[in-house]
Design an enzyme around this catalytic site. Structure first.
Site, PDB file in Angstrom:
ATOM      1  N   HIS A 204      -5.861  57.006  27.813  1.00  0.00           N
ATOM      2  CA  HIS A 204      -5.594  55.591  28.141  1.00  0.00           C
ATOM      3  C   HIS A 204      -7.055  55.237  29.014  1.00  0.00           C
ATOM      4  CE1 HIS A 204      -1.706  55.928  27.206  1.00  0.00           C
ATOM      5  NE2 HIS A 204      -1.171  55.127  27.730  1.00  0.00           N
ATOM      6  N   GLU A 207      -7.236  49.646  30.602  1.00  0.00           N
ATOM      7  CA  GLU A 207      -6.011  48.823  30.523  1.00  0.00           C
ATOM      8  C   GLU A 207      -6.304  48.026  31.861  1.00  0.00           C
ATOM      9  OE1 GLU A 207      -1.378  48.862  30.847  1.00  0.00           O
ATOM     10  OE2 GLU A 207      -2.456  50.911  31.076  1.00  0.00           O
TER      11      GLU A 207
END
EC number: 3.5.4.2
Length: 350
Positions: A204, A207
């Site tokens: 990730h 974001e």
């Protein structure tokens, strides 16, 4: 492929019908309130919510952390192998109904081992559900073990060592949980070890965190895909690199809206990323919490952004199949099915 022109009113039907892969799904985030209550009853646990409705009403998030707090509370009902099996099975049934041909499922072992649940219980339950889904539902599914980035790298190393006897049951590792303040380079050594083990690498990045986190995920962790990545638009050089190297971004529209990354789906930058030549894919992230599984993400995004058309739909589905960690022969077969689906829609415009 030259994508045929398909009337806008047929787009929702096409989006639901087209074969696609889901590359960003947290299996603990697919736990519906009904199943949470059923597992709590089976395991003789008392939840701090009076009813399914009260729990669902609590799914009001202002940011990533407020979501994670309730996400970890929901996961507390998972104790036995059958619990993990039932959770994964419920997701895979929904995914198959959405014409997902392949899913790469994230799971968070530290969420469970911290509660005293052995890692074998977690992995074996999930893996058995994936194996059964292949034969019973016709959907391919693989597991990706994720490290929680708010914990230490030493904790990640300990988790990896626990998981190694089960390495034949997962295909890669990822990095998730609270992004801001936990840059990818915090996990440089454990990712290097995973790379030496031949595991696929994803993380990730971008974001809520800055474009610098995406650079770090690529250059320090050497990941093959970026999960989310929507903040890349703030760095022109990064955008050029992502496009040139065809690094897939596993974008999650409804998640981005629910966690206030974009206040409204109409403001989402997926079209901008796609038109810049990036290998964007659409995914559901934590569908039980964010209001929709994969087809919901497609249909709601396309409804909110009228400029998205059949050509974009084809590219998004194609990207998801191309970016999946499967043999090329499987990709070719699914891409052939995708082409046939679009041709079928073009032939039946009356």
């Amino acid at each position: 492929m030259k994508v045929p022109v398909i009337p806008h009113q047929r787009l929702p039907e096409l989006l639901r019908a087209m074969p696609k892969a889901e590359l960003h799904i947290h299996i603990e985030g697919s736990l519906e309130p009904e199943l949470i209550f059923a597992l709590a009853e089976r395991n003789h646990l008392t939840l701090p919510y009076a009813s399914v409705e009260a729990l669902r009403d609590a799914y009001a998030f202002t940011d990533l952390q407020s979501f994670l707090d309730i996400y970890y509370a929901g996961a507390s009902v998972l104790l036995h192998e059958q619990d993990f099996y039932d959770m994964a099975r419920a997701y895979l049934v929904r995914a198959a109904a959405d014409n997902v041909v392949h899913a790469e499922i994230f799971f968070d072992p530290q969420t469970h081992t911290a509660r005293g649940v052995p890692i074998e219980v977690v992995v074996n339950g999930l893996y058995r559900a994936c194996a059964d889904a292949r034969t019973e539902l016709g959907i391919s599914a693989s597991l990706i073990l994720c490290f929680l980035r708010h914990l230490s790298e030493d904790d990640a190393f300990a988790t990896l060592e626990q998981a190694l006897p089960l390495q034949d049951k997962f295909i890669g590792v990822g990095l998730d949980s609270s992004e801001v303040g936990h840059p990818p380079e915090k996990f440089a050594r454990v990712f290097a070890r995973c790379r030496d083990l031949g595991l696929h690498l994803v993380a990730h990045a971008g974001e809520e965190g800055p474009p610098a986190y995406i650079w770090s995920a690529l250059d320090v962790l050497k990941v093959e895909r970026i999960d989310h990545g929507v903040q890349a638009v703030h760095d022109a050089q990064l955008m050029q690199r992502l496009a040139a190297e065809r690094v897939a971004l596993t974008v999650c529209p409804l998640s981005n809206q629910k966690l206030c990354v974009f206040p409204d789906l109409a403001d989402h930058n997926l079209l901008q990323l796609l038109e810049a030549g990036l290998a964007v894919t659409v995914n559901s992230d934590d569908p039980a919490y964010f209001g929709g599984y994969l087809n919901d993400n497609f249909t709601q995004l396309f409804a909110a952004v009228p400029a998205l058309n059949a050509k974009h739909a084809y590219q998004l589905a194609f990207n998801s199949l191309e970016a999946s960690f499967v043999p090329q022969a499987d990709k070719n077969a699914w891409q052939h099915q995708l082409k046939a689906c679009f041709e079928r829609f073009a032939d039946h415009q009356g």
